[in-house]
Design a protein around this motif. Structure first.
Motif, PDB file in Angstrom:
ATOM      1  N   GLN A 185      -2.456   8.203 -10.427  1.00  0.00           N
ATOM      2  CA  GLN A 185      -3.175   9.311 -10.203  1.00  0.00           C
ATOM      3  C   GLN A 185      -2.281  10.427  -9.534  1.00  0.00           C
ATOM      4  OE1 GLN A 185      -6.414   9.063  -7.249  1.00  0.00           O
ATOM      5  NE2 GLN A 185      -7.440  10.520  -8.488  1.00  0.00           N
TER       6      GLN A 185
ATOM      7  N   GLY B 276      -7.449   8.402  -0.124  1.00  0.00           N
ATOM      8  CA  GLY B 276      -6.784   7.273   0.147  1.00  0.00           C
ATOM      9  C   GLY B 276      -7.499   6.037  -0.592  1.00  0.00           C
ATOM     10  N   ARG B 277      -8.478   6.008  -1.197  1.00  0.00           N
ATOM     11  CA  ARG B 277      -9.207   4.926  -1.564  1.00  0.00           C
ATOM     12  C   ARG B 277      -9.434   4.796  -3.047  1.00  0.00           C
ATOM     13  NH1 ARG B 277     -11.609   2.460   2.712  1.00  0.00           N
ATOM     14  NH2 ARG B 277     -11.791   0.598   1.514  1.00  0.00           N
ATOM     15  N   GLY B 278      -9.641   3.481  -3.708  1.00  0.00           N
ATOM     16  CA  GLY B 278      -9.782   3.643  -5.002  1.00  0.00           C
ATOM     17  C   GLY B 278     -11.238   4.252  -5.462  1.00  0.00           C
ATOM     18  N   PRO B 279     -11.439   4.640  -6.479  1.00  0.00           N
ATOM     19  CA  PRO B 279     -12.774   5.313  -6.822  1.00  0.00           C
ATOM     20  C   PRO B 279     -13.881   4.174  -7.185  1.00  0.00           C
ATOM     21  CG  PRO B 279     -11.409   5.630  -8.605  1.00  0.00           C
ATOM     22  CD  PRO B 279     -10.512   4.791  -7.800  1.00  0.00           C
TER      23      PRO B 279
ATOM     24  N   TYR C 145     -17.866   8.510 -10.622  1.00  0.00           N
ATOM     25  CA  TYR C 145     -17.274   7.699  -9.468  1.00  0.00           C
ATOM     26  C   TYR C 145     -16.920   8.625  -8.275  1.00  0.00           C
ATOM     27  CZ  TYR C 145     -15.584   3.778 -12.476  1.00  0.00           C
ATOM     28  OH  TYR C 145     -15.700   2.793 -13.236  1.00  0.00           O
TER      29      TYR C 145
ATOM     30  N   PHE D 182     -11.912  -1.203  -8.134  1.00  0.00           N
ATOM     31  CA  PHE D 182     -10.673  -0.662  -7.954  1.00  0.00           C
ATOM     32  C   PHE D 182      -9.906  -1.239  -6.876  1.00  0.00           C
ATOM     33  CE2 PHE D 182      -9.365   2.728 -10.928  1.00  0.00           C
ATOM     34  CZ  PHE D 182     -10.747   3.200 -11.552  1.00  0.00           C
ATOM     35  N   GLY D 183      -8.738  -1.539  -6.779  1.00  0.00           N
ATOM     36  CA  GLY D 183      -8.043  -1.818  -5.545  1.00  0.00           C
ATOM     37  C   GLY D 183      -7.780  -0.363  -4.326  1.00  0.00           C
ATOM     38  N   ALA D 184      -7.217  -0.642  -3.341  1.00  0.00           N
ATOM     39  CA  ALA D 184      -7.145   0.533  -2.574  1.00  0.00           C
ATOM     40  C   ALA D 184      -6.153   1.502  -2.869  1.00  0.00           C
ATOM     41  CB  ALA D 184      -7.016  -0.090  -1.180  1.00  0.00           C
TER      42      ALA D 184
ATOM     43  N   PHE E  67      -3.128   2.635  -8.942  1.00  0.00           N
ATOM     44  CA  PHE E  67      -4.566   2.000  -8.816  1.00  0.00           C
ATOM     45  C   PHE E  67      -4.413   0.837  -9.713  1.00  0.00           C
ATOM     46  CE2 PHE E  67      -6.849   4.120  -5.621  1.00  0.00           C
ATOM     47  CZ  PHE E  67      -6.341   5.433  -5.711  1.00  0.00           C
TER      48      PHE E  67
ATOM     49  N   LEU F 236       0.411   7.785  -6.938  1.00  0.00           N
ATOM     50  CA  LEU F 236      -0.603   6.941  -6.369  1.00  0.00           C
ATOM     51  C   LEU F 236      -1.108   5.876  -7.609  1.00  0.00           C
ATOM     52  CD1 LEU F 236      -2.357   5.897  -4.089  1.00  0.00           C
ATOM     53  CD2 LEU F 236      -3.783   7.907  -4.507  1.00  0.00           C
TER      54      LEU F 236
ATOM     55  N   LEU G 269     -15.720  -0.517 -13.507  1.00  0.00           N
ATOM     56  CA  LEU G 269     -14.333  -1.249 -12.712  1.00  0.00           C
ATOM     57  C   LEU G 269     -14.363  -1.343 -11.555  1.00  0.00           C
ATOM     58  CD1 LEU G 269     -11.973   1.310 -15.139  1.00  0.00           C
ATOM     59  CD2 LEU G 269     -12.029  -1.308 -15.172  1.00  0.00           C
TER      60      LEU G 269
ATOM     61  N   GLN H 264     -13.113  23.063  -8.895  1.00  0.00           N
ATOM     62  CA  GLN H 264     -12.118  22.095  -8.509  1.00  0.00           C
ATOM     63  C   GLN H 264     -12.336  21.625  -6.864  1.00  0.00           C
ATOM     64  OE1 GLN H 264      -8.407  24.362  -8.992  1.00  0.00           O
ATOM     65  NE2 GLN H 264      -7.816  22.706 -10.608  1.00  0.00           N
TER      66      GLN H 264
ATOM     67  N   GLY I 264      -4.102  17.119  -9.524  1.00  0.00           N
ATOM     68  CA  GLY I 264      -4.673  17.897 -10.560  1.00  0.00           C
ATOM     69  C   GLY I 264      -5.066  17.207 -11.758  1.00  0.00           C
ATOM     70  N   LEU I 265      -4.398  15.868 -11.922  1.00  0.00           N
ATOM     71  CA  LEU I 265      -4.710  15.189 -13.334  1.00  0.00           C
ATOM     72  C   LEU I 265      -5.926  14.008 -12.876  1.00  0.00           C
ATOM     73  CD1 LEU I 265      -1.080  14.855 -14.604  1.00  0.00           C
ATOM     74  CD2 LEU I 265      -2.698  16.582 -15.199  1.00  0.00           C
ATOM     75  N   GLY I 266      -6.390  13.737 -14.101  1.00  0.00           N
ATOM     76  CA  GLY I 266      -7.539  12.637 -13.985  1.00  0.00           C
ATOM     77  C   GLY I 266      -6.527  11.235 -13.983  1.00  0.00           C
ATOM     78  N   LEU I 267      -7.279  10.114 -13.807  1.00  0.00           N
ATOM     79  CA  LEU I 267      -6.528   8.877 -13.769  1.00  0.00           C
ATOM     80  C   LEU I 267      -6.087   8.767 -15.154  1.00  0.00           C
ATOM     81  CD1 LEU I 267      -8.297   8.270 -11.128  1.00  0.00           C
ATOM     82  CD2 LEU I 267      -7.907   6.023 -11.696  1.00  0.00           C
TER      83      LEU I 267
ATOM     84  N   ARG J 236       0.987  -1.177   0.129  1.00  0.00           N
ATOM     85  CA  ARG J 236      -0.088   0.048  -0.018  1.00  0.00           C
ATOM     86  C   ARG J 236       0.848   1.394  -0.013  1.00  0.00           C
ATOM     87  NH1 ARG J 236      -5.010   0.298   2.062  1.00  0.00           N
ATOM     88  NH2 ARG J 236      -4.744   2.309   0.921  1.00  0.00           N
TER      89      ARG J 236
ATOM     90  N   TRP K  42     -10.954  10.267 -18.237  1.00  0.00           N
ATOM     91  CA  TRP K  42     -11.425  10.629 -16.812  1.00  0.00           C
ATOM     92  C   TRP K  42     -10.654  12.172 -16.685  1.00  0.00           C
ATOM     93  CZ3 TRP K  42     -12.246   7.182 -13.052  1.00  0.00           C
ATOM     94  CH2 TRP K  42     -11.750   5.757 -13.184  1.00  0.00           C
ATOM     95  N   GLY K  43     -12.057  13.006 -15.926  1.00  0.00           N
ATOM     96  CA  GLY K  43     -11.798  14.082 -15.315  1.00  0.00           C
ATOM     97  C   GLY K  43     -11.090  14.042 -14.228  1.00  0.00           C
ATOM     98  N   ALA K  44     -10.493  15.414 -13.743  1.00  0.00           N
ATOM     99  CA  ALA K  44      -9.607  15.445 -12.755  1.00  0.00           C
ATOM    100  C   ALA K  44     -10.251  15.397 -11.518  1.00  0.00           C
ATOM    101  CB  ALA K  44      -8.794  16.620 -12.955  1.00  0.00           C
TER     102      ALA K  44
END
Lengths: 115, 110
Positions: free
Chosen positions: A37, B41-44, B36, A106-108, A90, A88, A104, B9, A40-43, A9, B100-102
């Motif tokens: 991730q 600290g977690r996934g979407p 989403y 997602f993992g943590a 995922f 980060l 989808l 934002q 300020g940016l998307g995935l 993690r 994906w959006g920010a």
């Protein structure tokens, strides 16, 4: 419990030291994917896999490798990490391989710092 | 270029209040749009998914709307709770990708 499990993690490493982030899902999903991730940016997608032994590059594959030897596992390999790979990460999976239709799971997340 | 832009934002509101988050996209062709929720600290986690023919979809206190003509979507949260504090991400699919959006970071204050 149906889930996507990532390990570690949290990880702090140094430039050039190879590392692997593991990802495992217990839902018999066909599709698996890695994202990063950044603030300020998307995935952004790194790599994805439609099935065992089938992998494809995403939007930002440089500096990463993946493998899909078994359906449940999809490890992300950084052969020679650099500070710009601090992020980060995922892992995600989906029952459907049709990307546009899938939902989808997602993992943590794995927070990686490269010094 | 396929893009998804979200506003604001970040947003801070008081517990119990309603709020609306916006998503504008320039994605073609259009397959579907999903929202989403991502806790820190977690996934979407998926909230809603809408196809071209759907213009509203609800999931409890969350209601998403879609205007495919103006390429806009909104996520409305009713009677906010502290547990709604999270980032909300708009994702648009042009068939074979996910754009994906920010995200909008929402903070609910007691």
């Amino acid at each position: 419990e149906a889930q996507v499990t990532q390990n570690p993690r949290y990880l702090i490493t140094v430039t050039g030291k190879k590392l692997t982030v593991t990802c495992s899902q217990n839902m018999n999903h066909e599709y698996m994917s890695w994202y990063r991730q950044d603030p300020g940016l998307g995935l952004r997608q790194i790599y994805y896999s439609m099935n065992v032994e089938v992998t494809d590059k995403g939007d930002v594959p440089e500096g990463y490798k993946v493998s899909r030897k078994e359906k449940r596992n999809f490890p992300l390999i950084l052969e020679s990490p650099s500070p710009n790979q601090t992020s980060l990460y995922f892992c995600a999976s989906s029952l459907q391989t049709e990307v546009g239709a899938n939902v989808l799971t997602f993992g943590a997340g794995s927070r990686l710092t490269v010094l | 270029k396929n893009q998804v832009e979200q506003s604001p934002q970040s947003l801070i509101i008081l517990e119990g209040k309603n709020c609306t988050l916006q998503c504008n996209y320039t994605v073609s062709p259009f397959s579907n749009l999903r929202w989403y929720k991502q806790d820190t600290g977690r996934g979407p986690v998926s909230l809603t998914i809408m196809t071209f023919s759907e213009n509203t979809k609800s999931n409890g206190r969350y209601t998403a709307t879609l205007d495919a003509d103006t390429k806009q979507s909104s996520l409305h949260i009713t009677a906010s709770q502290l547990s709604d504090s999270a980032s909300y991400i708009c994702v648009v699919s042009p068939d074979y990708q996910l754009i994906w959006g920010a995200g909008t970071k929402l903070i609910i204050k007691p």
